[in-house]
Design an enzyme around this catalytic site. Structure first.
Site, PDB file in Angstrom:
ATOM      1  N   CYS A 142       9.736  11.862  -4.297  1.00 54.86           N
ATOM      2  CA  CYS A 142      10.702  12.376  -5.269  1.00 54.86           C
ATOM      3  C   CYS A 142      10.095  12.495  -6.663  1.00 54.86           C
ATOM      4  O   CYS A 142      10.586  13.244  -7.503  1.00 54.86           O
ATOM      5  CB  CYS A 142      11.947  11.499  -5.312  1.00 54.86           C
ATOM      6  N   GLN A 212       4.697   4.887   1.011  1.00 54.56           N
ATOM      7  CA  GLN A 212       4.496   6.328   1.171  1.00 54.56           C
ATOM      8  C   GLN A 212       3.020   6.676   1.312  1.00 54.56           C
ATOM      9  O   GLN A 212       2.661   7.588   2.061  1.00 54.56           O
ATOM     10  CB  GLN A 212       5.131   7.063  -0.014  1.00 54.56           C
TER      11      GLN A 212
END
Length: 544
Positions: A142, A212
């Site tokens: 994001c 991630q």
């Protein structure tokens, strides 16, 4: 070996400036006119991975047969041999990162470039298929969209990646340039280590980014899309990130976008009603689960969760017993929003869930929120359209607005970052020493192979002279051991001077001088051989 070295062309190639892409196109035939693959009329792409492209070959009778392709491949390689002074011979492949983040680009730009996790493998395949790109990895969250590559040519490789980003997002390169950052070699490595350590995150020490980065390795290994340089780079980044969090207090306090979102929401609510306000969460994924955890830690006792299915909500409910979690299906999203003072959105939807007309139809917020309804959108692409800000009774906050929360305690953040930088510097030195050592690996292999060929030839002569009647198994083994021992002892010194792993005081320049000297003495021609292997791999990749 410097990438910035200037190469003087000989008279025979004075005017020639061969382009890798041009030679590659010649190698696979005139019909290859695009840099990312072969036209659909010839081959249909079924999947991509580094080192090859799995294709279904058309039965079109107009296609050239395999022998023609091999001839073209040989022709291309011969051109490179003839142009031995070309700058590709003198350049070391560069590790590079090109991308944008919350620090360089607004959310409107980031959401257009975002690559869903399910498409990372496909993106890596397309990137590795570019003419000047050997290895690639995609890190898209994001807060950032970054592409890591190993490029045969820095300038051409970066240009190809920018063109790919432009094509994928629909944003002109001229507009992208204003928001992109580009880093090379040591700077690119340091950047990834800082990312994995949480130093480049919106919230210092954020833990989710390390997960991630781990996912990049997991997906890359599953699809076979990672080369040895990128694989080692990301593994070392993960190790560095863990070490920074273990040895510093960087993860104390609010350490995720989700926790910052909760902090922001409570900050915007009237103090007397902050914990009694009605909370709604859209999406029960990883970030949504963290929102619930942080609300519970702040003392919130009840939250409504809208999700496509109840399974994830049930799992969260079992894990968190201190907060009442009420499930509602996606069909009840608007009616649930009508009852909420604060709406958190955290889904993977590529289209906005709330638009102006949706929010205008909702009743005003309650007294607990001062008559307003707060939308805290931590999704990229955004779940709440920017047009919702035009509604008088609504306040919209996205990931860019979380800076207000994380700007506190700057001195403490800087102190922790300095501690982390000391660790990163050590890990960076280790990675660069490993990569430097790769420079001499081809020479080491070729020198040992050269010695083994001589040993085998001389052993054969010796055995023939001794005669079969003398050659018992014991004698043969003794002679072979003697030959191997002599070869190993003779090679020990030269091979030691070809190793540059940071374990001694020898510099890379000294090691490379030794490498070039051995190449000349034994005619190993390593640099040209490396290039030929790279070009051949690219040619075969496009032909496969």
């Amino acid at each position: 070996m410097s990438a910035s070295s200037t190469v003087v062309f000989t008279a025979s190639v004075a005017a020639a400036k061969p382009d890798f892409s041009l030679l590659l196109k010649r190698a696979v035939g005139a019909h290859v006119i695009h840099s990312i693959g072969i036209p659909p009329s010839i081959r249909r792409m079924r999947g991509m991975r580094r080192g090859g492209v799995r294709c279904e070959v058309s039965t079109d009778p107009s296609m050239k047969d395999a022998s023609d392709s091999r001839v073209s491949s040989i022709s291309a390689l011969e051109q490179f041999k003839a142009l031995g002074t070309d700058r590709y011979m003198k350049e070391r492949s560069s590790i590079a990162v090109i991308g944008l983040s919350i620090h360089t680009a607004p959310v409107e730009m980031r959401e257009k470039l975002a690559v869903p996790e399910a498409q990372w493998s496909r993106a890596v395949g397309e990137l590795c298929n570019l003419n000047h790109i050997e290895e690639a990895a995609v890190l898209s969250t994001c807060n950032r969209m970054e592409i890591y590559v190993v490029a045969l040519s820095w300038h051409r490789g970066i240009r190809e990646v920018m063109d790919w980003m432009s094509k994928a997002s629909g944003i002109p390169v001229s507009e992208l340039r204003d928001h992109l950052f580009m880093l090379r070699d040591g700077d690119a490595t340091r950047h990834l280590f800082e990312v994995a350590s949480g130093l480049d995150s919106l919230v210092l020490g954020e833990g989710q980014i390390l997960a991630q980065v781990k996912q990049v390795i997991k997906i890359g290994q599953a699809s076979g899309g990672l080369g040895k340089n990128i694989d080692r780079l990301f593994k070392d980044a993960i190790s560095t990130g863990k070490k920074v969090r273990t040895e510093t207090s960087i993860s104390s306090g609010a350490v995720s976008v989700s926790s910052a979102a909760v902090e922001l929401a409570l900050m915007k609510l009237p103090a007397s009603y902050s914990l009694s306000a009605s909370m709604l969460l859209i999406g029960a994924g990883k970030m949504g689960k963290l929102v619930i955890k942080h609300l519970s830690a702040k003392g919130c006792k009840r939250i409504v969760v809208v999700n496509r299915s109840p399974e994830k909500v049930d799992a969260i409910r079992e894990e968190l017993s201190d907060i009442e979690i009420i499930y509602r299906p996606l069909s009840e999203m608007l009616s649930s929003a009508a009852e909420a003072d604060v709406v958190f959105t955290s889904t993977a939807s590529e289209m906005p869930l709330f638009l102006k007309e949706h929010v205008e139809s909702l009743p005003p917020g309650s007294q607990r929120s001062g008559g307003l309804r707060l939308f805290v959108d931590i999704s990229v692409p955004r779940n709440v359209g920017s047009c919702v800000s035009e509604v008088e009774t609504a306040r919209v906050y996205n990931v860019d607005d979380l800076k207000e929360v994380v700007d506190a305690n700057k001195e403490d953040r800087l102190r922790k970052a300095m501690e982390a930088q000391t660790i990163i510097a050590q890990e960076l030195k280790s990675f660069e020493a490993w990569r430097d050592s790769l420079e001499t690996v081809p020479t080491i292999k070729k020198l040992r192979s050269y010695a083994e060929r001589i040993k085998s030839a001389e052993l054969e002569k010796c055995m023939q002279k001794m005669g079969e009647d003398v050659l018992t198994k014991k004698v043969r083994r003794a002679v072979e051991d003697l030959a191997s021992g002599i070869v190993n002892k003779l090679l020990h010194g030269p091979l030691q001077h070809l190793r540059c792993d940071g374990s001694d005081s020898r510099t890379l320049d000294e090691t490379l001088e030794n490498m070039h000297a051995l190449n000349r003495m034994f005619s190993l021609d390593t640099e040209k051989s490396i290039l030929e292997q790279k070009i051949k791999a690219k040619v075969e990749k496009v032909q496969s």
